[in-house]
Motif scaffolding. Sequence first.
Motif, PDB file in Angstrom:
ATOM      1  N   GLU A 104       0.831  -1.211   0.000  1.00  0.00           N
ATOM      2  CA  GLU A 104       0.000   0.000   0.000  1.00  0.00           C
ATOM      3  C   GLU A 104       0.862   1.256   0.000  1.00  0.00           C
ATOM      4  OE1 GLU A 104      -2.731  -0.563   3.219  1.00  0.00           O
ATOM      5  OE2 GLU A 104      -3.731  -2.141   2.064  1.00  0.00           O
TER       6      GLU A 104
ATOM      7  N   SER B 232       3.636   1.678  -1.393  1.00  0.00           N
ATOM      8  CA  SER B 232       4.216   1.928  -2.723  1.00  0.00           C
ATOM      9  C   SER B 232       3.137   2.023  -3.792  1.00  0.00           C
ATOM     10  CB  SER B 232       5.161   0.791  -3.076  1.00  0.00           C
ATOM     11  OG  SER B 232       4.396  -0.365  -3.254  1.00  0.00           O
ATOM     12  N   GLY B 233       1.893   1.805  -3.396  1.00  0.00           N
ATOM     13  CA  GLY B 233       0.813   1.837  -4.386  1.00  0.00           C
ATOM     14  C   GLY B 233       0.847   0.655  -5.311  1.00  0.00           C
ATOM     15  N   ASN B 234       1.619  -0.374  -4.949  1.00  0.00           N
ATOM     16  CA  ASN B 234       1.760  -1.569  -5.788  1.00  0.00           C
ATOM     17  C   ASN B 234       1.057  -2.716  -5.083  1.00  0.00           C
ATOM     18  OD1 ASN B 234       2.591  -3.945  -6.901  1.00  0.00           O
ATOM     19  ND2 ASN B 234       4.777  -3.474  -6.869  1.00  0.00           N
ATOM     20  N   ARG B 235      -0.092  -3.167  -5.582  1.00  0.00           N
ATOM     21  CA  ARG B 235      -0.825  -4.232  -4.898  1.00  0.00           C
ATOM     22  C   ARG B 235      -0.634  -5.567  -5.565  1.00  0.00           C
ATOM     23  NH1 ARG B 235      -5.086  -3.226  -1.749  1.00  0.00           N
ATOM     24  NH2 ARG B 235      -5.148  -1.192  -0.848  1.00  0.00           N
TER      25      ARG B 235
END
Length: 253
Positions: free
Chosen positions: A248, A250-253
């Motif tokens: 979350e 890094s905005g990378n799910r």
Amino acid sequence: MNAPRIRLLNVDLHYACSAFKQRSLLAWIGERFRLGDNRTQVADIHALRNVSVDIGQGERVGLLGRNGAGKSTFLKAVAGLYPISGGNIEVHGELRALFNLGLGFEPDATGRENILYRGLLLGATPTAMRAKEDEIVAFAALGEYIDYPIKTYSAGMQVRLAFAISTTVGGDILLLDEVIGAGDATFMVRAKQRIFSLIEQSEILVLASHDVGSLSAMCARGIVLDGGRLLYDGPISSAIEEFKRVSELSGNR
Ligand SMILES: Nc1ncnc2c1ncn2[C@@H]1O[C@H](COP(=O)(O)OP(=O)(O)OP(=O)(O)O)[C@@H](O)[C@H]1O
């Protein structure tokens, strides 16, 4: 914990990537015309950074982390497929490594010959491989192709043969990377059944996956890697929380 069966102590692993750069035709032409400047650019990827982990008998360990975190590299290092740059790795017992299924075949040799070659690479004796040949051929179900050179196989056929070999040879320490790759639907059903039974039989499981459902069902302990570093090592439920937190951020799910 009893004496660890897998021990990583301050492990570092670097990949040197000049070979990838040279594969680019444009880069190669550029370098040829840069007169008087023949420096080679080597990209260094520091894929494991000072990682220390002990894994004991009976443990079921999930490896979590974003893309490129170092999960596959961790497994490959334990399997001895890549030399480490620093630290030490000890493995006590026989490994069964399920990853890189399409790699390492001799293209000019037949499927049957490759069963022997790959078995020897995995540490089995020629006698043991001959004893297992029929089982491997039956599971791969390639028909007459088993006596054709590997270069005539589709990607899916290679994966079937590699899967049949890798799951038939090996010991009680199971290293599993989640992606098993190509194969038609019927084969994938059989492959999954076989993986589940190998997981049940194994004394130690180390599973790299993005599927938190499978990880929490199969593993008691979770290790979160990030940028090659060990970020968390503890109960799987807390490891999943930690993994979600990092993803979350890094905005990378
Ligand atoms: N053979 C290789 N040569 C060069 N660099 C590599 C190689 N394999 C992996 N890397 C690099 O090492 C780092 C760790 O990669 P690795 O495949 O271990 O990550 P991962 O956590 O398994 O990722 P994913 O979840 O995407 O499979 C990445 O930066 C990757 O680009």
